[in-house]
Scaffold this active site. Structure first.
Site, short mmCIF file in Angstrom:
data_model
loop_
_atom_site.label_atom_id
_atom_site.label_comp_id
_atom_site.label_asym_id
_atom_site.label_seq_id
_atom_site.Cartn_x
_atom_site.Cartn_y
_atom_site.Cartn_z
N THR A 339 0.72 -1.23 0.04
CA THR A 339 -0.14 -0.12 0.11
C THR A 339 0.65 1.22 0.00
O THR A 339 2.05 1.37 0.21
CB THR A 339 -0.95 0.16 1.25
OG1 THR A 339 -0.34 -0.32 2.37
CG2 THR A 339 -2.04 -0.99 1.05
N SER A 365 1.01 8.82 5.06
CA SER A 365 0.63 8.85 3.64
C SER A 365 1.86 9.14 2.74
O SER A 365 2.25 10.11 2.86
CB SER A 365 -0.54 9.75 3.47
OG SER A 365 -0.63 9.97 2.14
N ARG A 366 1.96 8.03 1.82
CA ARG A 366 3.28 8.31 0.96
C ARG A 366 2.90 9.10 -0.28
O ARG A 366 3.71 9.36 -0.88
CB ARG A 366 3.85 6.95 0.40
CG ARG A 366 4.12 5.96 1.57
CD ARG A 366 5.04 4.66 1.38
NE ARG A 366 5.29 3.98 2.26
CZ ARG A 366 4.51 2.92 2.63
NH1 ARG A 366 3.72 2.44 2.01
NH2 ARG A 366 4.90 2.41 4.21
N VAL A 367 1.68 9.55 -0.51
CA VAL A 367 1.05 10.59 -1.33
C VAL A 367 1.40 11.98 -0.91
O VAL A 367 1.64 13.06 -1.54
CB VAL A 367 -0.33 10.41 -1.99
CG1 VAL A 367 -0.76 11.29 -2.69
CG2 VAL A 367 -0.47 8.81 -2.63
#
Length: 499
Positions: A339, A365-367
């Protein structure tokens, strides 16, 4: 004795030859050699393919899962008690497909697309295979549109964007499903179709989710795919793939879809059960070696398509249940690595009244900012650092009683931050409400407000935002422009003055 006319006989034979039609059908058939626990071993299906649909007597269907030297292992989707040793099995020549389309919105269905809500038959004219290759890199676009959850702490610290895969992870009874349900409720009027996939849940739990969504009119844009705990492992295994196939139909039509898998821990357990019954070798924690591939090929199908393909998206929120907060177990580590970030819910926070019980240190959150509106990004910039320093300071000051004024002020700000980020169940907020309260917090407008008055301050602030002229102007600006209005300071000062 009558004379035989040779020419007449030969013409009759020629007519027969010309009239002959080859209507012989070749079918790949086999025989059931053993059946039990929803698993079937078949002998004689030499040309069977992996993932092919098999036809059994009594309208029972199966799916090829194992190809061995002499036999084929299949999982059954109907009542396996109707199948007996020696029954003839036929290859269908096609892979398993499920019906898809807008007719399913507002309904509760099983993983084969059959309605289970008692509202009558669903007539679908489109079908999609349950296994589909995920969109390639060139077909995708970077995540750039926010998906608002309506939960302050998430939208500020762990933002989710359309096309993202964000894991919700935590122990039993820490509010994982509640976050997912709140996110669905908050999509009302936002042009988002929601799919809730219940895997191995109690039927009463699925019924309560349905009632809650219905109460908030969220079933108007939601599909529930249910494979409850009472259903065979084969249907629990199939459920998330059915859900994402339905989602893909909407995504490739240029629409936005939010899909929730609740939960993939039970999905992995169902797959382990099927695999062990098919005599596949057990690996770590008795899961078969390909359990990582099971979830990766599912979650890879979530995507944000490029504009040439319509710009549709599938946002996936898989849920994983941990045991005593152990995120280093096999299935949690697998899904974390697949994810784009995780929302970690902590039992200690939950039981101490911090709800949603999100651990800001372990949640990521990697976004990141690409999935936030500019206004929220601007006001929440220092929030994570403030929380982290408060937690550290809180632990340190437990050992001493003499605190200087600066340390006391920091602790007070930290306590108020935690209080502001608390949120009631199914009480989702608009972007302008989130921006207003976080702005007031980070700019120090809550420093002179008593701790016990924080909730009342927040409630009155939202009310003033909706009723005052300046509040309406700010709300309109945030909704249209997405940026932080210049009048924000003026608005908070005016509110405090009139409060």
């Amino acid at each position: 004795m009558a004379k035989i006319d040779v020419n007449e006989i030969s013409s009759l034979i020629k007519e027969q030859i010309n009239a002959y039609k080859d209507d012989v059908k070749f079918e790949n058939t086999g025989k059931v050699i053993s059946v039990g626990d929803g698993i079937c071993q078949i002998y004689g299906l030499d040309n069977a393919l992996q993932g092919e649909l098999l036809e059994f007597p009594n309208d029972v269907y199966g799916l090829v899962l194992n190809l061995e030297k002499d036999t084929v292992g299949a999982i059954l989707f109907g009542d396996y008690l109707k199948i007996k040793e020696g029954d003839i099995v036929k290859c269908s020549g096609r892979i398993l497909e499920i019906p898809v389309g807008e007719q399913f919105i507002g309904r509760v269905i099983d993983p084969l697309g059959r309605p289970i809500d008692g509202k009558g038959e669903i007539k679908a004219d489109k079908f999609r295979p349950i296994e589909q290759k995920a969109s390639g890199v060139m077909a995708r676009k970077s995540v750039c549109e926010p998906l608002q959850t309506g939960i302050k702490v998430l939208d500020a610290l762990v933002p989710i964007g359309r096309g993202q895969r964000e894991l919700i992870i935590g122990d039993r009874q820490t509010g994982k499903t509640s976050i997912a349900i709140d996110t669905i409720i908050n999509q009302k009027g936002k042009n988002e179709i929601c799919i809730y996939v219940a895997i191995g849940q109690k039927e009463s739990t699925v019924a309560s989710v349905y009632e809650e969504l219905n109460r908030h009119n969220a079933m108007d844009y939601t599909i529930i795919v249910s494979a409850s705990a009472s259903k065979p492992g084969s249907l629990q295994y199939l459920a998330p793939y059915s859900g994402v196939s339905m989602a893909e139909e909407f995504m490739y039509s240029g629409k936005h879809v939010l899909i929730i898998y609740d939960d993939l821990s039970k999905h992995a357990v169902a797959y382990r059960e099927l695999s062990l019954l098919l005599h596949r070798p057990p690996g770590r924690e008795a899961f078969p070696g390909d359990v990582f591939y099971l979830h990766s090929r599912l979650l890879e199908r979530a995507a944000k398509l490029n504009d040439e393909l319509g710009g549709g998206s599938i946002t996936a929120l898989p849920i994983i249940e941990t045991q005593a907060g152990d995120i280093s177990a096999y299935i949690p580590t697998n899904v974390i690595s697949i994810t784009d970030g995780q929302i970690f819910l902590e039992s200690n926070l939950f039981y101490s009244g911090v709800r949603p019980a999100i651990n800001a240190g372990l949640s990521v959150s990697r976004v990141g900012g690409a999935a936030q509106t500019k206004a929220i990004k601007k006001v929440s910039g220092t929030l994570r650092l403030d929380l982290a320093s408060y937690r550290e300071l809180e632990a340190f000051t437990q050992f001493g009683s003499d605190l200087d004024a600066q340390t006391k002020a920091k602790l007070d700000r930290g306590r108020k931050t935690v209080e502001v980020l608390k949120q009631g169940l199914h009480e989702t907020l608009t972007v302008s409400e989130e921006v207003a309260i976080i702005f007031a917090l980070t700019k120090g407008y809550l420093d002179d407000v008593k701790f016990e008055d924080i909730k009342e301050f927040e409630k009155q602030l939202y009310k003033y935002l909706k009723t005052s002229e300046l509040g309406k102007k700010i709300t309109s600006h945030i909704e249209k422009e997405g940026t932080l209005p210049e009048e924000m300071d003026e608005f908070i000062k005016e509110f405090k003055k009139n409060k």
